[in-house]
Design a protein around this motif. Structure first.
Motif, PDB file in Angstrom:
ATOM      1  N   TYR A  87      -9.196 -10.153   2.999  1.00 31.13           N
ATOM      2  CA  TYR A  87      -9.650  -9.588   1.734  1.00 31.13           C
ATOM      3  C   TYR A  87      -8.473  -9.478   0.758  1.00 31.13           C
ATOM      4  O   TYR A  87      -7.403  -8.966   1.091  1.00 31.13           O
ATOM      5  CB  TYR A  87     -10.293  -8.232   1.957  1.00 31.13           C
ATOM      6  N   LYS A  89      -7.143  -8.469  -3.278  1.00 30.92           N
ATOM      7  CA  LYS A  89      -7.301  -7.355  -4.181  1.00 30.92           C
ATOM      8  C   LYS A  89      -8.599  -7.539  -4.980  1.00 30.92           C
ATOM      9  O   LYS A  89      -8.788  -8.555  -5.619  1.00 30.92           O
ATOM     10  CB  LYS A  89      -6.097  -7.282  -5.125  1.00 30.92           C
ATOM     11  N   GLY A  91     -11.544  -7.038  -3.215  1.00 35.45           N
ATOM     12  CA  GLY A  91     -12.546  -7.100  -2.161  1.00 35.45           C
ATOM     13  C   GLY A  91     -13.133  -8.476  -1.938  1.00 35.45           C
ATOM     14  O   GLY A  91     -14.202  -8.581  -1.317  1.00 35.45           O
ATOM     15  N   ALA A 143      -3.797  -8.858   0.358  1.00 37.50           N
ATOM     16  CA  ALA A 143      -4.400  -7.595  -0.056  1.00 37.50           C
ATOM     17  C   ALA A 143      -3.798  -7.070  -1.348  1.00 37.50           C
ATOM     18  O   ALA A 143      -4.418  -6.256  -2.050  1.00 37.50           O
ATOM     19  CB  ALA A 143      -4.256  -6.553   1.055  1.00 37.50           C
ATOM     20  N   THR A 146      -4.867 -10.631  -6.469  1.00 42.57           N
ATOM     21  CA  THR A 146      -6.234 -11.006  -6.804  1.00 42.57           C
ATOM     22  C   THR A 146      -6.440 -12.478  -6.461  1.00 42.57           C
ATOM     23  O   THR A 146      -5.478 -13.253  -6.345  1.00 42.57           O
ATOM     24  CB  THR A 146      -6.498 -10.790  -8.294  1.00 42.57           C
TER      25      THR A 146
END
Length: 420
Positions: A87, A89, A91, A143, A146
């Protein structure tokens, strides 16, 4: 014999001992490995104590019974990384594929960590440990970024991963040489939607740019046409001005050329005449010199020669006359001193050359009369008379008559003798 046998035994034992040392105690370290001789405790920098010594490159001897030789491979290891459902940034689960090149550290500090943590492990175990470490670091880096950041700048993403994994790998005694991100994808097609949005933005921007470019092109075309028309007008004006200036220049040039040509012809004629004057003067001098050499000089030379010859002839005549005068004076003096027999002596002196001349000039004589005189037994007068008679009979010269005339003052007649 026993001494020789003992010597051979000692040599055999020495050779066996050397072979044993070379095979079991002498170690050569390859460039891509490090040798660890475990044994007595050693102190490192920073008061750190270890129970081994390192040999990197070169060779060394192992101390029997006190040391044990171990080997650690430093060659490169390639690890394939593949992380799913990591995952990012925001989600969004991502799938990242990459490749990493790692190796066991060969420098101080890090190599001690490798010895303590990896010595005795196989390469597969070391690769699995490094792979798990890198995958954990990769999930941690994802994580914090993006999907847009991960997808747009893979180089920055790989650099962040290197920075994140470096400390963990150094603790394990490993070094990460390179890390390349090969592919980034997701199962929810988020990156595809980002790509479509970016593509749509690109197409929009392209259409805007195209329209702007067309308008700019039309404006630029009109401006270019205006500039071209103005340039053409200026060109025509320039050509007309240049043509007018050329005609004026041609007229002035022709006038100057005609004047210059006339001046040049006059100057050339004047120069020719001026150049001809010295030539004519030299020619006059040459003619004078030639006349002097051909006429005057020979004439002067002939004149001088004639004068010299005349002077020589005159001097000869004068000297001859003087000599004859002296001779005549002497003859007269001799004649006076001789008395009455001077005539006979003179005739006798002149008779011999005269007879020689006469005999040479008259090749043959016809004899009309012969008179015989006994001159052998006679006196001098008798012999003289015989000779005179012989001369008269042979040449026709009457010597007695000639002497008589000479004594009387008249010149005797002597026959003319012509020499051919």
């Amino acid at each position: 014999m026993e001494a020789i046998f003992a010597l051979f035994v000692l040599l055999g034992l020495g050779a066996s001992a050397g072979t044993f040392i070379i095979r079991n105690l002498y170690y050569i370290c390859q460039p891509n490995e490090v040798l660890i001789f475990a044994g007595p405790t050693r102190k490192l920098a920073g008061d750190r104590q270890v129970g081994y010594r390192l040999v990197k490159g070169g060779s060394s001897l192992r101390v029997p019974l006190l040391e044990r030789a171990l080997q650690m491979d430093l060659s490169n290891m390639i690890i394939d990384l593949k992380v799913s459902n990591a995952y990012s940034k925001g989600g969004i689960p991502l799938m990242v594929e990459g490749v990493a090149n790692i190796k066991v550290a060969g420098e101080e500090l890090a190599i001690h960590n490798a010895i303590e943590r990896l010595l005795g492990k196989s390469r597969d175990e070391i690769e699995q440990m490094a792979k798990e470490t890198l995958e954990g670091n990769l999930r941690g880096v994802l994580a914090s970024l993006t999907p847009e950041q991960v997808n747009e700048d893979k180089m920055a993403f790989a650099k962040s991963l290197l920075d994140e994994a470096e400390d963990d790998l150094v603790k394990l005694g490993l070094v990460l040489d390179t890390l390349k991100i090969q592919n980034i994808s997701d199962n929810v097609h988020y990156l595809d939607s980002i790509g479509r949005k970016q593509q749509a933005d690109l197409q929009r921007d392209a259409r805007i740019a195209e329209a702007s470019a067309k308008s700019q092109s039309a404006i630029q075309t009109a401006e270019n046409q205006k500039i071209t028309a103005l340039s053409r007008i200026e060109r025509d004006l320039g050509i007309a001005r240049a043509d007018a200036e050329r005609r004026i220049t041609d007229a002035l040039t022709k006038r100057d050329a005609v004047v210059a040509e006339a001046e040049a012809e006059i100057a050339a004629e004047l120069a020719r005449i001026q150049a001809e004057v010295p030539v004519q003067q030299e020619r006059i001098k040459q003619v004078e010199q030639q006349l002097q050499a051909d006429v005057i000089a020979p004439a002067e030379a002939n004149c001088k020669k004639a004068i010299s010859q005349a002077q020589g002839a005159a001097a000869s005549i004068i000297e001859d006359g003087k000599a004859r005068a002296q001779g005549t004076l002497r003859l007269a003096e001799s004649w006076k001193s001789a008395g009455s027999s001077a005539r006979d002596i003179f005739l006798l002196q002149q008779l011999e050359p005269l007879l020689q001349i006469l005999t040479e000039s008259i090749p043959s004589v016809e004899v009309d009369n012969v008179t015989v005189v006994d001159s052998a037994n006679g006196t001098g007068a008798t012999r003289t008379a015989a000779f005179i008679e012989q001369l008269r009979q042979t040449t026709g010269i009457d010597l007695a008559t000639a002497v008589k005339r000479f004594s009387e003052g008249s010149s005797p007649e002597i026959p003319e003798i012509i020499e051919d």
